[in-house]
Scaffold this motif. Structure first.
Motif, PDB file in Angstrom:
ATOM      1  N   LEU A  36       9.963 -11.552   7.316  1.00  0.00           N
ATOM      2  CA  LEU A  36       8.753 -10.875   7.597  1.00  0.00           C
ATOM      3  C   LEU A  36       8.898  -9.088   7.959  1.00  0.00           C
ATOM      4  CD1 LEU A  36       8.286 -14.555   9.980  1.00  0.00           C
ATOM      5  CD2 LEU A  36       6.981 -13.448   7.783  1.00  0.00           C
ATOM      6  N   ILE A  37       9.323  -8.790   8.748  1.00  0.00           N
ATOM      7  CA  ILE A  37       9.083  -7.793   9.022  1.00  0.00           C
ATOM      8  C   ILE A  37       9.348  -6.601   7.592  1.00  0.00           C
ATOM      9  CG2 ILE A  37      10.652  -5.848  10.287  1.00  0.00           C
ATOM     10  CD1 ILE A  37      11.250  -7.877  12.090  1.00  0.00           C
ATOM     11  N   ALA A  38      10.317  -6.941   6.721  1.00  0.00           N
ATOM     12  CA  ALA A  38      10.206  -6.234   5.645  1.00  0.00           C
ATOM     13  C   ALA A  38       9.173  -6.196   4.796  1.00  0.00           C
ATOM     14  CB  ALA A  38      11.429  -6.420   5.400  1.00  0.00           C
ATOM     15  N   SER A  39       8.460  -6.721   5.124  1.00  0.00           N
ATOM     16  CA  SER A  39       6.775  -7.127   4.353  1.00  0.00           C
ATOM     17  C   SER A  39       6.086  -6.488   5.200  1.00  0.00           C
ATOM     18  CB  SER A  39       7.033  -8.207   4.663  1.00  0.00           C
ATOM     19  OG  SER A  39       7.519  -9.107   3.756  1.00  0.00           O
ATOM     20  N   LEU A  40       5.905  -6.459   6.543  1.00  0.00           N
ATOM     21  CA  LEU A  40       5.392  -5.753   7.262  1.00  0.00           C
ATOM     22  C   LEU A  40       5.156  -4.447   7.179  1.00  0.00           C
ATOM     23  CD1 LEU A  40       3.160  -7.270   9.442  1.00  0.00           C
ATOM     24  CD2 LEU A  40       4.601  -6.758  10.884  1.00  0.00           C
ATOM     25  N   THR A  41       5.973  -3.720   7.679  1.00  0.00           N
ATOM     26  CA  THR A  41       6.620  -2.480   6.445  1.00  0.00           C
ATOM     27  C   THR A  41       5.625  -1.735   5.482  1.00  0.00           C
ATOM     28  OG1 THR A  41       8.672  -2.720   7.683  1.00  0.00           O
ATOM     29  CG2 THR A  41       7.776  -0.363   7.016  1.00  0.00           C
ATOM     30  N   GLU A  42       6.287  -2.674   4.478  1.00  0.00           N
ATOM     31  CA  GLU A  42       5.303  -2.986   3.173  1.00  0.00           C
ATOM     32  C   GLU A  42       3.712  -2.820   3.297  1.00  0.00           C
ATOM     33  OE1 GLU A  42       6.977  -3.227  -0.649  1.00  0.00           O
ATOM     34  OE2 GLU A  42       8.610  -1.811   0.271  1.00  0.00           O
ATOM     35  N   ILE A  43       3.525  -3.786   3.896  1.00  0.00           N
ATOM     36  CA  ILE A  43       1.639  -3.733   4.041  1.00  0.00           C
ATOM     37  C   ILE A  43       0.814  -2.515   4.508  1.00  0.00           C
ATOM     38  CG2 ILE A  43       0.203  -5.713   5.258  1.00  0.00           C
ATOM     39  CD1 ILE A  43       1.690  -7.646   4.695  1.00  0.00           C
ATOM     40  N   THR A  44       2.098  -2.055   5.509  1.00  0.00           N
ATOM     41  CA  THR A  44       1.605  -1.274   6.576  1.00  0.00           C
ATOM     42  C   THR A  44       0.706   0.161   5.986  1.00  0.00           C
ATOM     43  OG1 THR A  44       2.254  -1.662   8.335  1.00  0.00           O
ATOM     44  CG2 THR A  44       1.209  -0.139   8.508  1.00  0.00           C
ATOM     45  N   MET A  45       2.077   0.235   4.635  1.00  0.00           N
ATOM     46  CA  MET A  45       1.836   1.728   3.833  1.00  0.00           C
ATOM     47  C   MET A  45       0.485   1.535   2.872  1.00  0.00           C
ATOM     48  SD  MET A  45       6.320   2.707   3.274  1.00  0.00           S
ATOM     49  CE  MET A  45       6.711   0.839   1.616  1.00  0.00           C
ATOM     50  N   GLN A  46       0.545   0.524   2.310  1.00  0.00           N
ATOM     51  CA  GLN A  46      -0.524   0.373   1.786  1.00  0.00           C
ATOM     52  C   GLN A  46      -2.021  -0.209   2.591  1.00  0.00           C
ATOM     53  OE1 GLN A  46      -0.164  -2.495  -0.964  1.00  0.00           O
ATOM     54  NE2 GLN A  46       1.553  -2.982  -0.677  1.00  0.00           N
ATOM     55  N   ALA A  47      -2.060  -0.291   4.052  1.00  0.00           N
ATOM     56  CA  ALA A  47      -2.984  -1.034   4.671  1.00  0.00           C
ATOM     57  C   ALA A  47      -2.845  -0.670   6.135  1.00  0.00           C
ATOM     58  CB  ALA A  47      -3.499  -2.481   4.899  1.00  0.00           C
ATOM     59  N   PRO A  48      -2.667   0.327   6.469  1.00  0.00           N
ATOM     60  CA  PRO A  48      -2.827   1.855   7.619  1.00  0.00           C
ATOM     61  C   PRO A  48      -2.822   0.997   8.932  1.00  0.00           C
ATOM     62  CG  PRO A  48      -3.611   3.348   6.966  1.00  0.00           C
ATOM     63  CD  PRO A  48      -3.279   2.025   6.087  1.00  0.00           C
ATOM     64  N   GLU A  94      -1.224  -7.830  -0.843  1.00  0.00           N
ATOM     65  CA  GLU A  94      -1.108  -9.078  -1.252  1.00  0.00           C
ATOM     66  C   GLU A  94      -0.553 -10.322  -0.047  1.00  0.00           C
ATOM     67  OE1 GLU A  94       1.139 -11.120  -4.881  1.00  0.00           O
ATOM     68  OE2 GLU A  94      -0.515  -8.991  -5.855  1.00  0.00           O
ATOM     69  N   MET A  95      -0.980 -11.140   0.357  1.00  0.00           N
ATOM     70  CA  MET A  95      -0.399 -11.957   0.916  1.00  0.00           C
ATOM     71  C   MET A  95       1.152 -12.066   0.429  1.00  0.00           C
ATOM     72  SD  MET A  95      -0.853 -14.787   2.723  1.00  0.00           S
ATOM     73  CE  MET A  95      -2.844 -14.472   2.943  1.00  0.00           C
ATOM     74  N   PRO A  96       2.597 -11.857   1.442  1.00  0.00           N
ATOM     75  CA  PRO A  96       3.503 -11.937   0.725  1.00  0.00           C
ATOM     76  C   PRO A  96       4.283 -13.330   1.389  1.00  0.00           C
ATOM     77  CG  PRO A  96       3.984 -10.334   2.375  1.00  0.00           C
ATOM     78  CD  PRO A  96       2.403 -11.071   2.814  1.00  0.00           C
ATOM     79  N   ASP A  97       5.221 -13.731  -0.120  1.00  0.00           N
ATOM     80  CA  ASP A  97       5.233 -15.497   0.151  1.00  0.00           C
ATOM     81  C   ASP A  97       5.927 -16.393   1.104  1.00  0.00           C
ATOM     82  OD1 ASP A  97       4.572 -15.861  -2.850  1.00  0.00           O
ATOM     83  OD2 ASP A  97       6.577 -15.476  -3.863  1.00  0.00           O
ATOM     84  N   CYS A  98       6.771 -14.713   2.136  1.00  0.00           N
ATOM     85  CA  CYS A  98       7.380 -15.970   3.557  1.00  0.00           C
ATOM     86  C   CYS A  98       6.105 -15.688   4.353  1.00  0.00           C
ATOM     87  CB  CYS A  98       8.872 -14.798   3.488  1.00  0.00           C
ATOM     88  SG  CYS A  98       8.206 -12.468   3.900  1.00  0.00           S
ATOM     89  N   PHE A  99       5.378 -15.240   3.929  1.00  0.00           N
ATOM     90  CA  PHE A  99       4.309 -15.068   5.378  1.00  0.00           C
ATOM     91  C   PHE A  99       3.486 -16.548   4.711  1.00  0.00           C
ATOM     92  CE2 PHE A  99       2.401 -11.088   7.084  1.00  0.00           C
ATOM     93  CZ  PHE A  99       3.760 -10.277   6.726  1.00  0.00           C
ATOM     94  N   LEU A 100       2.966 -16.568   3.486  1.00  0.00           N
ATOM     95  CA  LEU A 100       2.170 -18.163   2.893  1.00  0.00           C
ATOM     96  C   LEU A 100       3.483 -19.681   3.103  1.00  0.00           C
ATOM     97  CD1 LEU A 100      -0.036 -19.047   1.867  1.00  0.00           C
ATOM     98  CD2 LEU A 100       1.097 -18.780  -0.850  1.00  0.00           C
TER      99      LEU A 100
END
Ligand code: SIN
Ligand code: FE2
Length: 216
Positions: A36-48, A94-100
């Motif tokens: 979850l935290i790794a995905s969050l980091t990725e998301i935040t790089m695209q959408a601050p 995109e919503m990561p699989d681990c979120f969903l």
């Protein structure tokens, strides 16, 4: 020694009913915290993270971004869901699989089958930040529940009723806890009291909340 002190350690129930249709699942997200935290980091790089403006012209203290097909946005013209991040002009990440997976498993445990969220609002609280009592009523599919995941610093969640003046119960939400509310309590007032100072081993000086919704 163990026995002497075991009385002093508060044992919190794994699941707690908050109201009709509302369930607190403690530690539900712990199994996937790293992902979850790794995905969050990725998301935040695209959408601050950014501080949105309320329709009344105030700047929100909680920083927000979104992932998934739709994102919740607020500005001078109101609250709405948008497929586009107004700050970048791109679609939300995109919503990561681990979120969903987490959102669907938690919803199912609370009795909400076939929950397919199309929006995940990501809230970042720093110490002193709060979210005043409000209802989640910008969604077109209120038959679907809200699934709310807590990560990082602990917070006090307020959960009331259908009227702002209804009595409010308070629950401590810790890293990994998930709250699901829907059905009769889908439109209950809720909020977060000012976050206490602290440092979380994985997330530092903040609390992250993921709120999954079926918005369209
Ligand atoms: C929300 O109501 O959108 C967020 C609640 C929370 O941060 O736990
Ligand atoms: Fe909310």
């Amino acid at each position: 020694m163990q026995d002497l002190f075991s009385d002093l350690i508060p044992v919190l129930p794994e699941r707690e009913t908050l109201a009709d249709g509302a369930l607190l699942l403690r530690g539900q997200a712990l199994g996937s915290e790293k992902e979850l935290i790794a995905s969050l980091t990725e998301i935040t790089m695209q959408a601050p993270f950014r501080h949105m403006t309320t329709p009344g012209g105030f700047t929100m203290s909680v920083a927000m971004n979104n992932c998934g097909p739709l994102g919740w946005v607020s500005d001078r013209s109101g609250y709405r869901y948008s497929p586009v991040d107004p700050q970048t002009g791109n679609n939300w990440p995109e919503m990561p699989d681990c979120f969903l997976q987490l959102a669907q498993n938690a919803a199912a445990k609370a009795g909400y089958k076939n929950f397919v969220p199309d929006a995940c609002l990501i809230n970042r609280y720093e110490p002193k930040n709060k979210l005043s009592l409000h209802q989640d009523k910008d969604e077109k599919s209120p038959e679907h529940p809200i699934v709310s995941v807590s990560l990082g610093l602990p917070a006090t969640f307020q959960f009331g009723g259908l009227k702002r003046t209804d009595p409010v119960l308070k629950y401590a939400l810790h890293h990994g806890d998930v709250v699901v509310w829907g059905g009769p309590s889908r439109l209950y007032y809720h909020g977060i009291t000012p976050l206490k100072e602290g440092e979380h081993p994985l997330l530092g000086r903040c609390r992250i909340n993921l709120t999954f919704r079926k918005a369209a």
